[in-house]
Structures are given as structure tokens and as C-alpha cells.
Design a protein around this motif. Sequence first.
Motif: not given
Length: 572
Positions: A325-327, A333-337, A346-352
Motif C-alpha cells: 500500500x502507498x499513500x 495505491x493498492x497492489x494485488x498479487x 495496482x488499484x488507484x483510488x481517490x479519497x472523497x
Amino acid sequence: MKTSKALNYNFKAIIYLFCIFLAFPYSTFSQAKLIQVEQEEKPGRQNYFGSSVAMDGKYAVVTGTHSQNPESYNGGMAYVYELNNGKWQLRSKLYPDVSYSQDRFGQNACSIDGKTILIGDWKNQKNPNGAAHIFQLEGDTSWQYVSLLQPKDTIGVDSFGRTVALEEDIAVVASYNEVFIFQPNAEGRWKQTAVLREKDFNTEGFGNYLKITEGELYISAAWEDKDTLENLGAVYHFKQQLGKWKLAQKINPLPKYYQNRLEFGNAVAVNKETLFISARRMNIGSIPGPGTVSVYKKVNGKWEFNQILYNENFKYRVYGFGKDIQLTEDYLFVLEAQGEEHNTTTFIYEQKGDNFNLVDTIQGNQESGKNFIAASGNNFLYGNGGNDFCDDFRGGCGKAYFYSVKTPQGPSTPENSISSAAEYGFSPSKIKALQKKFNGSDIQFDYINEDLVYKMRHKETGLWGMFQDDRELIPMEYDSIKFFGFNHPFTIVGKDGLLGIHTSSWGKIGQLSVSCRFDEFKIYRHEGKYWLAGKRNGKWRWVNWYNGYESSSEKEYHQELPVYTNWKPGRY
């Protein structure tokens, strides 16, 4: 409500058929742009360039655990890149003063903060207990070797340098069962100032992952057991008090998520208000090991559970969400194996607020054990240390992929209010006539199908209906109505906070085929037919979109629903 009779299925077929499903809600629009791909000038077999990565501001670090350096053929090297005019340029190559071929320089252990770089070397041949190395920037581009870090007392210390973390003048280095803290003294020499020992907290795997933010330290113990559960995991949060590190909070997974080998704390990311802890082996329903990221919010100085994130397209043989995980300020950013194509994602999220919007996914390669991510600002780095072949002969050479992420704008929605009526074939006089006929006010036009289709709100009740020219398609009885998809046989309507299904009126008599009793719907396409999953009372089941029949099988997640051989999903 209507419930179907007993349904037949073959278990082996369930897994296969479920895996080929395409869920319409799982879609993203590209926000991550690949800027460049980097590789060593002379790639070497099993150099593992990209075996660890780090990024801070305009600097990025990529390690090659077994890259050749001037001191040793396979001693390892760290490459420092600087962002200049939108491109990452190689500025320095770093290596220890003393290096041997079997060292593990930068293997899974690299961190950068400002003008300081910390690199672990857990199998250092000169120092059998392991080592860590400090490099600092002098001038604008000259990175220099500054210090070798070692424990004051090496007795019983094993694999020192297996994980590291760095913030300003605090360097944190983990061994197999202890965590050491170093800071520079008045002369600028880095000295050990504290040690936190696994045995003092009755835990295991202490130091699996390290994170230090705002002067507060988070230590993962992903192998910690609890009662009969093996490797359940935990995260320890420390603060400095009067110059000493004190345990502020031990964070455990919620009891409802307990399972063997959960490995809670596999990765950690944190800012002032939000804490993210991964459990990459967490089961979801009956699906083994898709993995999750638990989100915590700070309440009165303590971390309290808020929600979990997971790959909404999880299924059998998709696993390891939360491997890393990176922020940054804007993105998670979340890495899936392993994803659907047996590669990393790698999943990229924006937080609201409390919502996390998935804005993009990036596909990696199949060597999931050697992939790592780093991020800073709107820049993202993917290290691919296990790249199979860099040419026809050499394997495990490794590559690094640099991306930039732009602020998501969302899919563009055409203007479809009354002011744009002419674009949809309606004159002002026609609009007034329709409003009068149906006692309506607001109008939204169908930008998907057009064909003179629109939604209108009732002037008095405020409820919506759907029309085609002067013909009613759906009565003005609903709080919300979605436009029909192109050639879709049904759409979703809402009333009093619940959802239902209304069939299409084109070529047949439309009707409310599924009453408004569901909290959520997911629509799938399988063998040319639409399948509808509905959530009610916290459980998912198949729903026949034409007659409202429900399958007798209920699951906690819609991804678990099996494909029945004799289930009729609708009118076909």
C-alpha cells in the motif's frame, strides 16, 4: 416475495462459469499515464532491478539486489532518478563501501525522505547479522555514502535490514524479531537510540512492515498468533514520550474477520486522519484469500475501524489485494498479487470523505513475489524485479515503470437539462406542452438512447417518470430512475431508499417487475443474457429481472453467487 424452487448445479462448473463473468459496475476510465520504462544499461540475469522502490518529491530510488557494482559482481546497486521537465533522469548509482556477491542490498528494503536514503542489506556478508546503509544528498545531484548502521549488541540479531523506514532524522531498521531506531548525534553521526523487541510484546513477525509518519511509528507483526489462530497479525502504534518510544495502541483485526493466516498488517499506510492496514490473505465469504485493506479513522486520538476496501471483481484465483500500500495526498495505491490474467494489479483510488473512488488500474507482470510500488504526489513507480526475460537469454533482469496520475474528472456526461432541449429534438413550445400534459417541472433527456426519451419530475409530488415524446414509459412514482442501457431489457428505479426493476416499454408492455425492496443491484452478462444480483437484508441472491423470483441461495457477497444450470435470469 417469490422464491424459486431448489436449483441444481455442478460445483466444478460454478468456479469456471463464475470466473468468466463480466460485471458492468466494475469499470474505470484511464487516469494513470506511463511516462517511461527504465532498465539497467547492462541488464544482468537475476539482477532483480526493481526489487525495491521508493519515491519522495522529485526523487525516486530503484534497487537491483544483485546488480554489479565496482566493489562486487553481484553486490547490488541503487539507482537514484530525478524528475526534470516531466522525465525521470538517472542521477546517481549507490552502493556500499564494502560489498560482496551474496549481499542482499536493497532487497525489499529501501526508503527515501528528502535528502536521505536508507537501504537495508539483511544478508550482508561482512556483517553476518545484516546491515543498513545511509546515503545523503550533497549539493544538487551528488549522493554520498554516509553511514553503516548496525545494532549496538548483535547477539541474537538475525536479518537486520530486512525492512526499513525513514522520516527526516529518524531511521528505523527491523531484524527478524527486533526493531532498531537510529538518529544522528550532535556531530551528525547516526547512532542507535532505541530498540523495540518482539518478546516484550509477546508477538511474532515484529517488523514485517514499517511505517513512520509525523514522528509516529507503526510496526507490523503479521505473524502474531492469537489463541488457536496462526498468523492472525496485528499492528503496533508507537509515540515518543520524553525521548522514549511508548506503545500508544495495538491495532487488531475485527473479530468477525478472524481466520488462520490472515496476516493482518502485511502492509501499512497512514496520514494524519486515516490509517490503512492490509490483510492480503483475508477470505471474503467462501472465496479464499482475495485480500482486503482495513480503513481506520482517528477518533479522540485513537484509531477506530471505518470500513474495508477490496477488489470488487474478486473471484477464485484472484488474490493478494493489499500486498503493498502507498499513500499520497490525493491517492491511495493498492497492489494485488494476482489478478484475472495471473499478473499483479495496482488499484488507484481517490479519497472523497469516507468514499474511495477507483480511478484506474495498472496491470503488472506474473512475478508477483518481486513487485513493489512507491508513490509521491501524483507520481507512481512500479518495480518489476522478477521480470522474466529482458532479452532472449537473460531472466530476472528487472524493470521499473514510472507513471503520472491526473486528477480524475469522471466520464463526461452531456448536458441534458431543459436548456439543451433543442439538441434532443424538442422545441420550447413542445416542452411547455409536455409539462402541461404531465403536470411536470424538471426534465432530463436520455443521452444514451436519445429517441425523444426523457425523465420528468412531477410538479407537486417531486417524483420522477420516464417518457418518449408524449408517451409514458414509466409512471411518475419514483424518487430516482436510471435511463435504460442501450438495448437493455430493464432499468433500475428507486423509492423510499430501496431499489426495484422496471422492464422496457419498447415493443412490449413495461412494468414494475421487481418491487422496490432491494438495497443494491449488480448486473452481469453471461452467455448473452443479463443476470441480476440483488442485496436485501445484508445478503445477495439472484433475482429474475422479469418476474421478481429470487434464488434460494444467499451469499454475503455477490461475487460468491454460483451459476445455476436451471436458473432463468429473465425473459429469454
